[in-house]
Design a protein around this motif. Structure first.
Motif, PDB file in Angstrom:
ATOM      1  N   THR A  69       0.847  -1.192   0.000  1.00  0.00           N
ATOM      2  CA  THR A  69       0.000   0.000   0.000  1.00  0.00           C
ATOM      3  C   THR A  69       0.883   1.243   0.000  1.00  0.00           C
ATOM      4  OG1 THR A  69      -1.760  -1.140   1.191  1.00  0.00           O
ATOM      5  CG2 THR A  69      -1.807   1.273   1.238  1.00  0.00           C
TER       6      THR A  69
ATOM      7  N   PRO B 165       0.603   5.603  -0.431  1.00  0.00           N
ATOM      8  CA  PRO B 165      -0.452   6.621  -0.373  1.00  0.00           C
ATOM      9  C   PRO B 165      -1.067   6.748  -1.770  1.00  0.00           C
ATOM     10  CG  PRO B 165       1.617   7.452   0.555  1.00  0.00           C
ATOM     11  CD  PRO B 165       1.932   6.154  -0.123  1.00  0.00           C
ATOM     12  N   GLY B 166      -2.366   6.544  -1.866  1.00  0.00           N
ATOM     13  CA  GLY B 166      -3.022   6.629  -3.163  1.00  0.00           C
ATOM     14  C   GLY B 166      -3.235   5.282  -3.828  1.00  0.00           C
ATOM     15  N   THR B 167      -2.766   4.202  -3.222  1.00  0.00           N
ATOM     16  CA  THR B 167      -3.080   2.862  -3.735  1.00  0.00           C
ATOM     17  C   THR B 167      -4.565   2.591  -3.524  1.00  0.00           C
ATOM     18  OG1 THR B 167      -0.886   1.981  -3.312  1.00  0.00           O
ATOM     19  CG2 THR B 167      -2.689   0.386  -3.382  1.00  0.00           C
ATOM     20  N   LEU B 168      -5.207   1.980  -4.512  1.00  0.00           N
ATOM     21  CA  LEU B 168      -6.650   1.764  -4.415  1.00  0.00           C
ATOM     22  C   LEU B 168      -7.042   0.294  -4.398  1.00  0.00           C
ATOM     23  CD1 LEU B 168      -7.752   4.400  -7.075  1.00  0.00           C
ATOM     24  CD2 LEU B 168      -7.474   4.743  -4.615  1.00  0.00           C
ATOM     25  N   ASP B 169      -6.349  -0.525  -5.180  1.00  0.00           N
ATOM     26  CA  ASP B 169      -6.814  -1.894  -5.374  1.00  0.00           C
ATOM     27  C   ASP B 169      -6.112  -2.886  -4.448  1.00  0.00           C
ATOM     28  OD1 ASP B 169      -8.593  -1.153  -7.500  1.00  0.00           O
ATOM     29  OD2 ASP B 169      -6.828  -0.889  -8.767  1.00  0.00           O
TER      30      ASP B 169
ATOM     31  N   TRP C 200      -0.022   9.093   7.824  1.00  0.00           N
ATOM     32  CA  TRP C 200      -0.601   9.300   6.489  1.00  0.00           C
ATOM     33  C   TRP C 200      -0.073  10.574   5.830  1.00  0.00           C
ATOM     34  CZ3 TRP C 200      -2.789   5.585   3.814  1.00  0.00           C
ATOM     35  CH2 TRP C 200      -3.273   4.476   4.526  1.00  0.00           C
TER      36      TRP C 200
ATOM     37  N   TYR D  84       0.592   8.413  -5.041  1.00  0.00           N
ATOM     38  CA  TYR D  84       0.966   9.831  -5.075  1.00  0.00           C
ATOM     39  C   TYR D  84       0.189  10.579  -6.163  1.00  0.00           C
ATOM     40  CZ  TYR D  84       4.528   8.185  -1.945  1.00  0.00           C
ATOM     41  OH  TYR D  84       5.146   7.605  -0.884  1.00  0.00           O
TER      42      TYR D  84
ATOM     43  N   PHE E 240      -5.750  13.030  -4.611  1.00  0.00           N
ATOM     44  CA  PHE E 240      -4.755  12.247  -3.871  1.00  0.00           C
ATOM     45  C   PHE E 240      -4.792  12.622  -2.393  1.00  0.00           C
ATOM     46  CE2 PHE E 240      -0.295  12.364  -2.273  1.00  0.00           C
ATOM     47  CZ  PHE E 240      -0.208  11.011  -1.999  1.00  0.00           C
TER      48      PHE E 240
ATOM     49  N   CYS F 248      -9.544   8.392  -8.826  1.00  0.00           N
ATOM     50  CA  CYS F 248      -8.319   8.531  -8.040  1.00  0.00           C
ATOM     51  C   CYS F 248      -8.583   8.306  -6.552  1.00  0.00           C
ATOM     52  CB  CYS F 248      -7.736   9.912  -8.296  1.00  0.00           C
ATOM     53  SG  CYS F 248      -6.084  10.144  -7.662  1.00  0.00           S
TER      54      CYS F 248
ATOM     55  N   GLY G 221     -10.631   6.011  -5.564  1.00  0.00           N
ATOM     56  CA  GLY G 221     -10.916   4.594  -5.384  1.00  0.00           C
ATOM     57  C   GLY G 221     -12.345   4.332  -4.977  1.00  0.00           C
TER      58      GLY G 221
ATOM     59  N   VAL H  66     -13.416  -0.854  -8.635  1.00  0.00           N
ATOM     60  CA  VAL H  66     -12.504  -0.710  -7.502  1.00  0.00           C
ATOM     61  C   VAL H  66     -13.188  -1.093  -6.185  1.00  0.00           C
ATOM     62  CG1 VAL H  66     -13.022   1.760  -7.237  1.00  0.00           C
ATOM     63  CG2 VAL H  66     -10.833   0.869  -6.437  1.00  0.00           C
TER      64      VAL H  66
ATOM     65  N   PHE I  25      -3.631   5.105  -7.783  1.00  0.00           N
ATOM     66  CA  PHE I  25      -2.952   6.322  -8.212  1.00  0.00           C
ATOM     67  C   PHE I  25      -1.965   6.697  -7.106  1.00  0.00           C
ATOM     68  CE2 PHE I  25      -6.806   6.353 -10.649  1.00  0.00           C
ATOM     69  CZ  PHE I  25      -6.512   7.006 -11.832  1.00  0.00           C
TER      70      PHE I  25
ATOM     71  N   LYS J 159      -7.890  11.130  -0.886  1.00  0.00           N
ATOM     72  CA  LYS J 159      -7.791   9.677  -0.655  1.00  0.00           C
ATOM     73  C   LYS J 159      -7.032   9.400   0.644  1.00  0.00           C
ATOM     74  CE  LYS J 159      -7.208   5.181  -1.118  1.00  0.00           C
ATOM     75  NZ  LYS J 159      -8.265   4.255  -0.722  1.00  0.00           N
ATOM     76  N   VAL J 160      -5.924  10.113   0.821  1.00  0.00           N
ATOM     77  CA  VAL J 160      -5.126   9.938   2.026  1.00  0.00           C
ATOM     78  C   VAL J 160      -5.935  10.389   3.251  1.00  0.00           C
ATOM     79  CG1 VAL J 160      -3.034  10.690   3.188  1.00  0.00           C
ATOM     80  CG2 VAL J 160      -2.961  10.106   0.763  1.00  0.00           C
TER      81      VAL J 160
END
Lengths: 226, 79, 759
Positions: free
Chosen positions: A7, A9-13, C353, A52, C262, C171, C173, C450, A50, C265-266
């Protein structure tokens, strides 16, 4: 059998890749980008997303994460590594696989169910398929157009290192319809489509993706016995 | 024929997530001392000699950039 | 140089003229602020009141109509709701200890100015609303409306909006599982970009936005605060900046925000970890009115007091004034209330994070919201007066003078196709018209896979996601509205929107549970628009009561008009439903089983008012919308849910715009399987194929279950008609005695339109 899932930061799957690993009976182990410890895993999945934000270039920032140095070292030692979508881009940026992904020809993000032909069934991630089998796997990306120098492409083709090829339409304009490739030792595979989204016909277009994860069980087993 | 370069960059007051991600990554890679990064787009145009500056400015303003969030600079590099 | 206006200064020059009118405050509103404070407001206070008392934040024109929600919510309906109207988002109990939060919000005006960023930040905002309830966001849906499909500006707006929704949502997810794309010239200068988000949590994890516990810390976390979207308060700049150049540059600031998915998401993952470790007492997202809203709402709903040191807020731009910081609409920020002993752990999670977090104040028992700037007090107000006790207007209401004329203009007089050739041509013309054509050009730009829990997505009637992997419990959702129906009769039209969303959810096999809405209308200062609005709210509230599902919240967007002409009134209704096990979902495409019978449930009447046929073929809008029968809708839903539970249905598709013809075409194309249709000899084929009567669903039933299913329908009094059979071998849609269409011909007509317009 432990499959590590990274993982960033920004990993989704990552949740999907872990689910796929569990679906074939493996233990899914979370690996954190900032930690260089691979926690005793037998194989590694660099999942999609995605990382970063894909800012600068897809995979360009993630390749420098501490965990990636460990992955590169382990891969050189023969550990099976699978890069899916953004993970494929990261493996290319990290130099484990040749080439790079450009913006799709249509310039749009494309999410669709895509037919792939399995061209090489001797990699760590494809032994459970029949050569030439067609499988239905989702593809979803905006930077998915694989490209490499003419020489590299010739080399990949000559050495049988094109693992998956798009059939019935090329969704992003990849050179030679290339959807996935492998390293010279066939232990590292990268592909743009998402086998982890095709493990159950309830939530995906098929369960054809399971073959990828079953294959690596064999690959690590043979490594242990070898 | 003339060669024209157009640089498009987010306005200073507009958030530039891409630049922010890069500036945050640099120290992790051991590069210190970089205070800010802004990421833009660089266009190279080959244009006929009769295309004047006003037209170039119009191309840059109405098409290559979105003036709501971006500034642009037009330069003729050779003619 | 800047000179900061403080409470102390306000006392020394009480009569200093203030630009309240430019900030959108009326004379009496300004006078009321002076009365509340017992002095003139400071610049920062003026900025806060003006933004919080705006239509967008205070709902001052619509609030008086909310009584209809309350009056129509029975105790049984209330019991399902864990949080309702007035919270950041509605929350309902879906069973097994799960709670689901969902909400729709509009981002119409920003999306016209800068389509990509406007739409992107719309997604970002609604997702933070769901996080603020304590839920993990799980899916998004986007109801969109644009001007004429072939208008050149639509080619600018639509691709930008779609790319923005995709760029941000993909992006993050979050799978995009549904929505709408509708074209009508009334939206030409004012597209509607509504965004819905669904999230889930365990019921015990529900969070509410309040600052309780005196001494608890207020922490701002996420992105830095910049000069985003402060256009509204820029008039204050000329007072603050003695230097003309600075003042002038502030006035030129765009009122557009740029999204950073991004960072969001974080921020989501960071919040989830904070919730899991129980480090948050109260939480609020920073949306439209930024810190003004977050601090005043948290304080107002909590113990009544808060002290904020504004100079601690991390800034992205130099020289920002307190008024600007309070009004900034910079994205990807949240505000949390945290027990002092948890601050260290809170900060550690944020650090993990890489999320910037700053303690900016604490909860007090003073009953005042006090904001200081380098030690000087710039705001000292009772928070309720800012957040919850804003002005309320009883706007004049009048039924438009031309409403009767509109309703009298019956489409019965329009020439209708009658020969088989004419019917064939009409079908092809309709399925390729922009509103009925395939929306794949749009939806293929959204990630629907996703997280691996998407069970149904576009082009199904409703989206469905799995919530619990162990049990298979999940939810389905749909958003709907036909603005033409609402224009013809706002009360009935809104009930039709409710009925369709409800039916769409039931068509997936889920039981409808709760409602949200996004009411997009013209100017509230137009009595005709307010009449439409009032009728719509009443229609929706009374309709929900009849269906027994509560309105859990909503959003109102006024001042939507192209030039001086209001948009079609567009009350978008979202319905959420629950299904015990998503494996029993009903798919949309036929052909899953060998040998299926097609059965049409419901009754078909000669109803063409506001229909797609009248619109496409004749450019006509007049008459009455189709009848609505909510008791029938309820029965239909019960039959569908029972059919799903007992495995009697192999496919189902709702009939709506374009009627049976459209449903048949979609069913065969999605299922990639041919069918043979036999129309009723006793009814006009044109009416059977193209009428838009409500309360109808086309179902595919395996031969073995046909008798059982039809006996159930008969026993419960639901009209049904055997309409045809699935024919896997034929590769065509045959409508007997009318026309035969090879699937490929239908596919080209249905799928070719949007790519031809927008590629």
């Amino acid at each position: 059998m432990k499959i590590g899932v990274i993982t960033f930061p920004g990993t989704l799957d990552d949740v999907d890749a872990a689910r796929a690993a569990r679906a074939v009976g493996a233990e899914a182990v979370s690996l954190w980008h900032a930690d260089d410890d691979l926690r005793g895993v037998d194989a590694v999945v660099v999942p999609g997303g995605f990382s970063y934000g894909d800012y600068l270039r897809a995979g360009a920032i993630a390749r420098f994460a501490p965990v990636m140095q460990s992955v590169v070292d382990a891969a050189r030692g023969g550990m099976p590594v699978l890069g899916i979508c953004n993970g494929f881009q990261i493996l290319c940026e990290a130099g484990l696989l040749p080439g790079v992904m450009l913006r799709n020809v249509g310039l749009h993000f494309v999410c669709k169910d895509q037919w792939l032909r399995v061209e090489n069934t001797e990699t760590a991630w494809t032994t459970r398929f029949d050569t030439g089998a067609d499988i239905l796997i989702p593809v979803k990306n905006i930077d998915g157009r694989y490209t490499a120098s003419a020489e590299t492409v010739r080399e990949l083709e000559a050495e049988g290192r094109v693992v998956f090829r798009y059939v019935d339409g090329n969704p992003n304009g990849s050179i030679n319809d290339i959807a996935g490739i492998c390293s010279a030792n066939r232990r590292v595979v990268g592909l743009m489509p998402h086998p982890e989204h095709a493990i159950d016909a309830l939530t995906g277009p098929s369960d054809d993706g399971l073959g990828v994860f079953y294959s690596v069980l064999d690959a690590t087993r043979s490594l242990v016995t070898a | 024929m003339a060669r024209v370069v157009v640089d498009v960059i987010p306005k200073p007051e507009i958030l530039d997530p891409q630049g922010q991600a890069i500036v945050k990554a640099l120290p992790r890679l051991g590069f210190t001392g970089v205070k800010d990064v802004r990421q833009g787009k660089h266009f190279e145009l080959e244009v006929d000699d009769e295309v004047d500056d006003a037209t170039l400015a119009k191309i840059a303003e109405s098409f290559l950039s979105n003036p709501v969030i971006e500034d642009y600079v037009v330069r003729r590099v050779e003619s | 140089m800047t000179e900061i206006d403080t409470v102390e200064k306000a006392a020394t020059d009480p009569e200093r003229p203030q630009p309240y009118a430019e900030l959108g405050l009326k004379d009496d509103e300004y006078a009321h602020i002076r009365e509340i404070l017992g002095r003139r407001p400071t610049e920062a206070e003026l900025a806060m009141y003006s933004v919080m008392w705006s239509e967008h934040c205070s709902y001052k024109s619509s609030k008086v109509h909310w009584k209809h929600w309350k009056a129509n919510t029975t105790p049984e309906m209330q019991a399902k709701m864990l949080a309702g109207v007035g919270e950041n988002a509605g929350v309902v109990d879906i069973g097994d200890g799960w709670a689901v939060s969902f909400k729709v919000e509009s981002h119409n005006h920003p999306s016209y100015v800068e389509p990509y960023q406007g739409a992107a930040t719309g997604v970002g905002g609604i997702v933070r609303d769901i996080i603020a309830m304590g839920a993990r966001p799980l899916a998004v849906m986007d109801p969109l409306r644009f001007g004429a499909a072939d208008h050149p500006d639509t080619k600018r707006v639509l691709p930008g909006v779609v790319a923005g929704i995709g760029g941000y949502g993909n992006c993050l997810g979050l799978p995009n599982i549904g929505g709408e794309v509708v074209f009508d010239p009334s939206y030409q200068g004012n597209p509607l970009v509504n965004a819905m988000c669904i999230g889930a949590m365990r019921t015990e994890d529900l969070h509410v936005a309040k600052a309780s516990g005196v001494g608890n810390k207020v922490i701002l976390f996420g992105a830095r605060t910049g000069l985003d979207g402060i256009g509204g308060v820029s008039v204050l700049a000329s007072e603050t900046f003695s230097d003309d150049e600075d003042a002038a540059s502030r006035k030129k600031l765009p009122s557009v925000q740029v999204g950073d998915p991004f960072t969001e998401k974080v921020l989501i993952e960071c919040c989830m970890e904070l919730f899991a470790q129980r480090l948050v007492v109260g939480i609020q997202d920073l949306g439209g009115a930024g810190l003004s809203c977050a601090t005043s709402e948290l304080a107002s709903a909590g113990d009544g007091g808060m002290h904020v040191e504004l100079d601690k807020v991390p800034l992205r731009a130099g020289g920002m004034t307190p008024a600007e910081i309070l009004s900034s609409e910079s994205q990807e920020r949240m505000c949390a209330v945290v027990r002092p002993e948890d601050v260290e752990a809170f900060m550690a999670v944020c650090k993990k994070w890489d999320v910037l977090a700053t303690e900016i104040g604490e909860v007090t028992d003073t009953g005042r919201l006090v904001i200081t700037w380098h030690g000087e007090t710039v705001v000292d107000v009772p928070p309720r007066t800012v957040a919850h006790e804003g002005p309320e207007y009883h706007r004049p209401i009048a039924r438009p003078a031309d409403q009767d004329e509109l309703q009298a203009d019956d489409p019965a007089n329009l020439p209708r196709p009658s020969t088989p050739e004419e019917l064939r041509e009409t079908l092809l013309q309709l399925i390729s018209s922009p509103n009925l054509a395939s929306k794949e050009w749009v939806t293929s730009q959204y990630d629907r896979y996703v997280r691996g829990n998407t069970v149904l997505a576009q082009p199904s009637d409703g989206g469905m996601i799995r919530i619990d992997e162990e049990t298979g419990r999940g939810v389905a959702a749909s958003t709907d509205c036909n603005g033409r129906y609402v224009k013809l009769d706002p009360y009935v039209g809104t009930q039709l929107a409710l009925a369709e969303a409800y039916r769409n959810v039931a068509t997936t096999g889920a039981t409808p549970l709760a409602v949200t809405n996004c009411l997009n209308f013209g100017s509230p200062e137009d009595p005709g628009v307010m009449w439409q609005f009032e009728q719509a709210v009443k229609g929706l509230a009374e309709g929900c009561r009849e269906l027994g599902i509560p309105v859990t919240g909503g959003n109102v967007s006024f001042y939507n008009q192209t030039g001086s002409t209001a948009i079609l009134p567009t009350p978008v209704v979202g319905v959420l439903g629950v299904i015990d096990d998503v494996r029993r979902r009903i798919p949309t495409g036929i052909g899953a089983e060998a040998g299926e019978t097609l059965i049409l449930l419901g009754e078909t009447r000669d109803e063409f008012g506001g229909s797609e046929w009248a619109h496409v073929v004749h450019g006509h809008l007049g008459g009455r919308p189709p009848q609505v029968d909510l008791a029938r809708e309820k029965l239909l839903a019960e039959i569908l849910v029972a059919g799903s539970r007992d495995g009697l249905l192999s496919a189902a598709h709702d009939l709506s715009e374009g009627g049976l013809a459209q449903a048949l075409v979609e069913t065969v194309l999605i299922g990639q399987t041919g069918a043979r249709i036999i129309l009723d000899e006793d009814q006009d084929p044109f009416v059977q194929l193209f009428s838009e009567s409500a309360g109808r669903v086309l179902v595919a039933v395996p031969r073995t279950e046909e008798l059982r299913f039809t006996e159930m329908c008969t026993a419960r009094g639901l009209p049904w008609r055997r309409t045809g059979v699935v024919d896997p071998e034929s590769g065509e849609l045959e409508i007997q005695d009318v026309a035969t269409f090879p699937l490929e011909e239908l596919r080209q007509a249905w799928e070719g339109t949007l790519p031809a317009l927008f590629d």
